[in-house]
Design a protein around this motif. Sequence first.
Motif, PDB file in Angstrom:
ATOM      1  N   VAL A  65      41.504  38.383  46.563  1.00  0.00           N
ATOM      2  CA  VAL A  65      40.962  39.479  45.763  1.00  0.00           C
ATOM      3  C   VAL A  65      40.312  38.892  44.518  1.00  0.00           C
ATOM      4  CG1 VAL A  65      41.481  41.656  44.613  1.00  0.00           C
ATOM      5  CG2 VAL A  65      42.826  40.944  46.576  1.00  0.00           C
ATOM      6  N   PHE A  85      40.015  48.129  44.354  1.00  0.00           N
ATOM      7  CA  PHE A  85      40.233  48.409  45.769  1.00  0.00           C
ATOM      8  C   PHE A  85      39.605  49.760  46.121  1.00  0.00           C
ATOM      9  CE2 PHE A  85      43.722  45.576  44.666  1.00  0.00           C
ATOM     10  CZ  PHE A  85      43.710  44.670  45.723  1.00  0.00           C
ATOM     11  N   ASP A 109      35.913  40.183  49.084  1.00  0.00           N
ATOM     12  CA  ASP A 109      36.528  38.867  48.884  1.00  0.00           C
ATOM     13  C   ASP A 109      35.590  37.925  48.137  1.00  0.00           C
ATOM     14  OD1 ASP A 109      34.636  38.002  50.688  1.00  0.00           O
ATOM     15  OD2 ASP A 109      36.022  37.739  52.346  1.00  0.00           O
ATOM     16  N   TYR A 133      38.670  45.663  49.973  1.00  0.00           N
ATOM     17  CA  TYR A 133      38.206  44.963  48.781  1.00  0.00           C
ATOM     18  C   TYR A 133      37.118  43.969  49.177  1.00  0.00           C
ATOM     19  CZ  TYR A 133      41.148  41.045  50.317  1.00  0.00           C
ATOM     20  OH  TYR A 133      41.716  40.025  51.039  1.00  0.00           O
TER      21      TYR A 133
END
Length: 522
Positions: free
Chosen positions: A192, A200, A173, A171
Amino acid sequence: MLARGWEEAAAQTVWVGSPRKHLTSSVDLACLNPFQGLSWCCKVMSAEDAISQKQSKGGLTPGQQEAMGSMLHIAFYFLCRMKLCYNSCLLPRVATFPPAEGSKATKHNTHISGQREDFVHPAQQEMNVRVTTMDAELEFAIQQTTTGKQLFDQVVKTIGLREVWFFGLQYTDSKGDLTWIKLYKKVMSQDVKKENPLQFKFRAKFYPEDVAEEIIQDITLRLFYLQVKNAILSDEIYCPPETSVLLASYAVQARHGDYNKGTHTAGFLANDRLLPQRVMDQHKMSREEWEQSITTWWNEHKGMLREDAMMEYLKIAQDLEMYGVNYFEIRNKKGTELWLGVDALGLNIYEKDDRLTPKIGFPWSEIRNISFNDRKFIIKPIDKKAPDFVFFAPRVRINKRILALCMGNHELYMRRRKPDTIDVQQMKAQAREEKVAKQQQREKLQLEIAARERAEKKQQEYEERLRTMAEEMEKRQQDLNNAQDMIRRLEEQLRQLQAAKEDLEARQNELQASHDGTSGRK
């Protein structure tokens, strides 16, 4: 029936003391599975016996009455929940929807919610999650308490993947960096981006040293192939022009099968993305010329299975310098900008303007220890006389990612040098059996194709012979017609000659008669 009986019993029960107060200090009901309440039910039944005995001997104290009331309250609560669970909550609900318009997902695009239709505590609100693989999109509904491993396990179960040690959930950030989800932390507690749905990517995190030896499942092969091909086409992995053309030919074989001159005409590959843009810009060749070069190689792969073509692609790609390397920007003690590369074989240090040729290499077998303190990262060689290599990362979280990748790659490095586990041996045996079955099926199909081709060839020969005979007959018929015309013309000429002859003879007779008459008068 059981729940209804308890409801009736609860309605007739006089609650003593403050059961909710006692309840909140002893257990959080919403966090327990309904069937864990069975143990409480057993305690209640024992308590009822104790109540009866106690009442016969003189009654209960206020504290005991409050405790008994709390236990009855718990039993009633869980049995009501059991009534709900018994109906349908143990079965996950799965729904399939068509891909969204404009989505790049293939027919494998599936939206799945694996949540149990159970009692939901207000604090356990569902969140939607979208996981994108290389060829599909999956959607799940997770709880606030769902861990990264629970989500990862649901993904691999959905796609049927067993070689899970290569992959992870990736993912972006809050700093805009790509990172990997931590399996044993709650999804919602990680950095996330809070959006709906959470985004994702399911990607290969670790790469095999030898794809032919380590990759077992076809789905693992396909995911690696698609990811590596995408990295090469986007120039994340540098590939020379000649190798790019060869790889493109294997990619075409994997997608379209054997080359067929009649079907695969010029321009057939016009819509396929086959070469890095850098390669096309570097060589001033038209798209038709590139297509011809690729087709020439493509024709050499006739008879190759799709999986074999993907495997050949990866065999060539794994020899590229940037294959399977995770790069991180670092600085040395002097502040010089460098690249750190982490791969299956160890750590490498690169110059800032050259990520192909490592300046310093640290194979896993020569590293004694790695550690970091704040932004400082230390590599200690096995040779204690050799100096430690120290570098600095931009942020502490980068060092954490580097260390996690190092640990995962080193674990796989050591695992490769040990005998396969029972699970891996079973997977390899199953893969061999499937490969043999596929090969037998392919051989059978090839025999059928060959028989059909022979039959079609014979049919073509017969049709050609019939066509030749028909043409010959037509020609002879034409000759016959011409001969008949000639005969008719000759017969007509003969009749005309006969008529002329008769006319001539008649005239001759007349002349003769006239001559004879003249002679008689004289």
